[in-house]
Design an enzyme around this catalytic site. Structure first.
Site, PDB file in Angstrom:
ATOM      1  N   GLU A   1      22.428  43.625  20.792  1.00  0.00           N
ATOM      2  CA  GLU A   1      21.433  44.200  19.883  1.00  0.00           C
ATOM      3  C   GLU A   1      21.106  43.399  18.612  1.00  0.00           C
ATOM      4  O   GLU A   1      21.358  43.974  17.585  1.00  0.00           O
ATOM      5  CB  GLU A   1      22.055  45.729  19.556  1.00  0.00           C
ATOM      6  CG  GLU A   1      22.476  46.554  20.758  1.00  0.00           C
ATOM      7  CD  GLU A   1      23.486  47.739  20.411  1.00  0.00           C
ATOM      8  OE1 GLU A   1      23.365  48.629  21.011  1.00  0.00           O
ATOM      9  OE2 GLU A   1      23.925  47.535  19.176  1.00  0.00           O
TER      10      GLU A   1
ATOM     11  N   TYR B   1      24.282  43.610  -1.958  1.00  0.00           N
ATOM     12  CA  TYR B   1      25.132  43.128  -1.006  1.00  0.00           C
ATOM     13  C   TYR B   1      25.442  41.479  -1.958  1.00  0.00           C
ATOM     14  O   TYR B   1      26.063  40.530  -1.273  1.00  0.00           O
ATOM     15  CB  TYR B   1      24.588  42.212   0.314  1.00  0.00           C
ATOM     16  CG  TYR B   1      24.231  43.570   1.299  1.00  0.00           C
ATOM     17  CD1 TYR B   1      25.156  44.726   1.372  1.00  0.00           C
ATOM     18  CD2 TYR B   1      22.875  43.777   1.624  1.00  0.00           C
ATOM     19  CE1 TYR B   1      24.779  45.781   2.514  1.00  0.00           C
ATOM     20  CE2 TYR B   1      22.633  44.770   2.479  1.00  0.00           C
ATOM     21  CZ  TYR B   1      23.338  45.909   2.581  1.00  0.00           C
ATOM     22  OH  TYR B   1      23.048  47.008   3.653  1.00  0.00           O
TER      23      TYR B   1
ATOM     24  N   CYS C   1      13.725  49.638 -13.884  1.00  0.00           N
ATOM     25  CA  CYS C   1      14.369  50.096 -14.951  1.00  0.00           C
ATOM     26  C   CYS C   1      15.959  49.798 -14.708  1.00  0.00           C
ATOM     27  O   CYS C   1      16.596  50.853 -14.669  1.00  0.00           O
ATOM     28  CB  CYS C   1      14.262  51.313 -15.656  1.00  0.00           C
ATOM     29  SG  CYS C   1      12.493  51.675 -16.289  1.00  0.00           S
ATOM     30  N   GLU C   2      16.228  48.634 -14.229  1.00  0.00           N
ATOM     31  CA  GLU C   2      17.733  48.382 -13.960  1.00  0.00           C
ATOM     32  C   GLU C   2      17.823  47.046 -14.124  1.00  0.00           C
ATOM     33  O   GLU C   2      17.138  46.309 -13.408  1.00  0.00           O
ATOM     34  CB  GLU C   2      17.876  48.826 -12.507  1.00  0.00           C
ATOM     35  CG  GLU C   2      18.933  48.653 -11.935  1.00  0.00           C
ATOM     36  CD  GLU C   2      19.702  50.087 -11.496  1.00  0.00           C
ATOM     37  OE1 GLU C   2      19.264  51.137 -11.591  1.00  0.00           O
ATOM     38  OE2 GLU C   2      20.956  49.778 -10.741  1.00  0.00           O
TER      39      GLU C   2
HETATM   40  N1  LLP Z   1      23.927  47.398  16.605  1.00  0.00           N
HETATM   41  C1  LLP Z   1      24.581  48.164  15.855  1.00  0.00           C
HETATM   42  C2  LLP Z   1      25.469  48.966  16.657  1.00  0.00           C
HETATM   43  C3  LLP Z   1      24.557  48.078  14.576  1.00  0.00           C
HETATM   44  O1  LLP Z   1      25.167  48.872  13.571  1.00  0.00           O
HETATM   45  C4  LLP Z   1      23.747  47.025  14.057  1.00  0.00           C
HETATM   46  C5  LLP Z   1      23.564  46.826  12.509  1.00  0.00           C
HETATM   47  C6  LLP Z   1      23.024  46.079  14.863  1.00  0.00           C
HETATM   48  C7  LLP Z   1      23.068  46.455  16.104  1.00  0.00           C
HETATM   49  C8  LLP Z   1      21.958  44.921  14.321  1.00  0.00           C
HETATM   50  O2  LLP Z   1      22.452  44.025  13.353  1.00  0.00           O
HETATM   51  P1  LLP Z   1      21.690  42.834  12.984  1.00  0.00           P
HETATM   52  O3  LLP Z   1      21.693  42.086  14.245  1.00  0.00           O
HETATM   53  O4  LLP Z   1      20.417  43.121  12.503  1.00  0.00           O
HETATM   54  O5  LLP Z   1      22.582  42.133  12.118  1.00  0.00           O
HETATM   55  N2  LLP Z   1      21.552  46.486   5.617  1.00  0.00           N
HETATM   56  C9  LLP Z   1      22.554  45.462   6.240  1.00  0.00           C
HETATM   57  C10 LLP Z   1      22.921  45.229   7.741  1.00  0.00           C
HETATM   58  C11 LLP Z   1      23.345  46.415   8.226  1.00  0.00           C
HETATM   59  C12 LLP Z   1      23.525  46.520   9.477  1.00  0.00           C
HETATM   60  C13 LLP Z   1      23.899  47.791  10.373  1.00  0.00           C
HETATM   61  N3  LLP Z   1      24.215  47.651  11.852  1.00  0.00           N
HETATM   62  C14 LLP Z   1      21.723  44.256   5.491  1.00  0.00           C
HETATM   63  O6  LLP Z   1      20.793  44.361   5.023  1.00  0.00           O
HETATM   64  O7  LLP Z   1      22.496  43.141   5.662  1.00  0.00           O
END
Ligand code: LLP
Length: 463
Positions: A320, A364, A391-392
């Site tokens: 995924e 992050y 504003c931060e």
């Molecule tokens: N599959 C599942 C079950 C997930 O929880 C996630 C991401 C993905 C696939 C996709 O992950 P990717 O390949 O995009 O890393 N907001 C955070 C990332 C949160 C990811 C949550 N789950 C950021 O900006 O780094």
């Protein structure tokens, strides 16, 4: 979320504050192909182009801040993942990274499936024509309404995340006269981030059912007993922005261990295993992501080897990736508004967006790069912090970077690798208007998500 430390480099004069080890790049006008979308280039007159269109033209037509998404690059990356995994595996694009109807259509064209994790993402996918059986529905607290919608639509799988949900989904499916294909998401005690992974004691999180203490085995036992469910496999997602494949190795080992236990206890060999997403991309030149074919080869080999040892038929693998497909394909274009040199510290460059269009730096401590894109400059490098207009004081877009010292208000600068988790996590903080996403391809640019307007804001405010 990017590398925790830069490789040591020579200190740049005396202007670098304590703790900043990076040296300025040799050529500030150069665009590192690792962090920029594939059709991004600089014309001989110095203006950067994407899909053959100059950023100055794009800024005039669509305004700033705006995300420009290189459709050619997106399709190429999607195809590369599809091809790398071949017909015996499935690639589910993780819609949370960035989802729009155009993106759904591209994914459909390129033969990818889609992972959604809310009713909103599901509706977007269905409304753009993604066949329901190519959709996986995720989430740790799906509502009854969301589950009903998903089952009625005929989604290919629901990924079950808790004991309550096993019963809830079974019950809803049965009441609709259906048998829903499901996977169970387990936590294998592996947490991987960037270049490191930790193989124990990371069950302490809200997602999944722990393998530890036999909970996952018990979840399988219950799911197998329920008529409304067809258990097709086990799901594991170990983290984000991962470069080190050893976390997947441990995860696959533990998932296959569970599959073996299921076979021994129930005489059933589950046909699928999903290893989640989380593959890293280059946010700065320091990051070295792997190619999809290397990832596919490594994951396929790990699973086959583990299954051979456990004397199990190798299940169909799915993955995924979200960030790894869309992340590198877009950049955010900003106009410089003010420039504030602070003696002995750094220069603050304020742009017309900020944490409302990219929360990742504040949230992050993520690292990004930045470049002057409306022209070239031969001026000396200047250490800058690119900040927004909110504003931060934590409203930082790029913590530490170098831009030419002759930078001036009105210049356009761009932050690459903002395709994932920027527009999808954008907010209206300070009543900012969320920027548009403009897809660019072979000399044509079209808005795929329009800019918010003040009318949009006022329409929700019904008090
Ligand atoms: N599959 C599942 C079950 C997930 O929880 C996630 C991401 C993905 C696939 C996709 O992950 P990717 O390949 O995009 O890393 N907001 C955070 C990332 C949160 C990811 C949550 N789950 C950021 O900006 O780094």
């Amino acid at each position: 979320m990017s590398r925790s430390a830069h490789p040591a480099g020579p200190r740049h004069a005396d202007v670098l504050p304590e703790g900043h080890p990076s040296a300025p790049p040799a050529d500030l006008n150069a665009l590192d192909g690792k962090v920029w979308a594939s059709t991004v280039t600089r014309t001989p007159d110095g203006v950067v182009t994407v899909g053959g269109i100059e950023v100055t033209t794009l800024a005039e037509e669509f305004g700033t801040p705006a995300y420009f998404l290189d459709e050619t690059d997106f399709r190429e990356r999607a195809r590369a993942w599809r091809t790398a995994f071949g017909p015996d595996a499935d690639v589910f694009y993780a819609g949370k990274a960035f989802l729009s109807r155009a993106v759904v259509r591209w994914l459909h064209d390129e033969g990818l499936n889609l992972d959604v994790c809310s009713g909103g993402e599901l509706t977007t996918a269905l409304s753009a024509g993604m066949p329901a059986d190519r959709i996986a529905f995720h989430g740790n607290n799906k509502s009854v309404e969301e589950i009903e919608t998903a089952i009625r639509a005929g989604v290919g799988r629901i990924v079950l995340d808790s004991f309550q949900e096993i019963v809830r989904v079974a019950h809803i499916a049965q009441s609709l006269g259906k048998r829903q294909r499901v996977q169970i998401r387990i936590t294998v005690g592996v947490e991987a981030h960037t270049h490191e992974f930790i193989a124990t004691a990371h069950e302490d999180q809200k997602f999944g059912i722990p393998l530890a203490g036999g909970q996952a085995a018990e979840a399988v036992r219950r799911a197998l007993q329920l008529d409304g469910l067809e258990l097709i496999g086990i799901h594991s997602h170990i983290g984000s922005q991962i470069f080190d494949m050893s976390g997947f190795e441990v995860a696959a080992h533990r998932v296959v261990g569970l599959l073996k236990g299921i076979r021994d206890e129930h005489g059933v060999e589950l046909p699928e295993i999903d290893l989640g997403g989380g593959l890293g991309i280059a946010y700065t030149s320091d990051d070295d992501p792997r190619e999809p074919h290397e990832i596919a080869k490594a994951l396929t080999e790990i699973v086959s080897r583990e299954c051979e040892t456990a004397r199990l038929r190798t299940p169909r693998i799915s993955v995924e990736p979200g960030r790894a497909i869309v992340g590198p394909t877009a950049f955010t274009l900003y106009e410089v508004g003010t420039i504030k040199p602070l003696d002995g510290l750094r220069t603050y460059v304020s742009v017309d967006g900020g944490m409302s269009d990219n929360i990742r730096t504040a949230l992050y401590d993520a690292e990004y790069s930045v470049a002057l894109v409306s022209r070239t400059s031969e001026a000396a490098p200047m250490l800058v912090r690119v900040v927004g207009k909110h504003c931060e004081s934590g409203d930082i877009v790029v913590k530490d970077a170098f831009l030419p010292a002759d930078l001036a208000p009105g210049d356009l600068i761009a932050v690459p690798a903002t395709g994932a988790y920027c527009r999808s996590m954008a907010s209206n903080y300070n009543h900012a208007l969320r920027p548009p996403v403009v897809a660019v391809r072979e000399g044509e640019a079209r808005v795929i998500v329009r800019r918010e307007t003040e009318e949009d804001l006022l329409r929700l405010d019904v008090g």
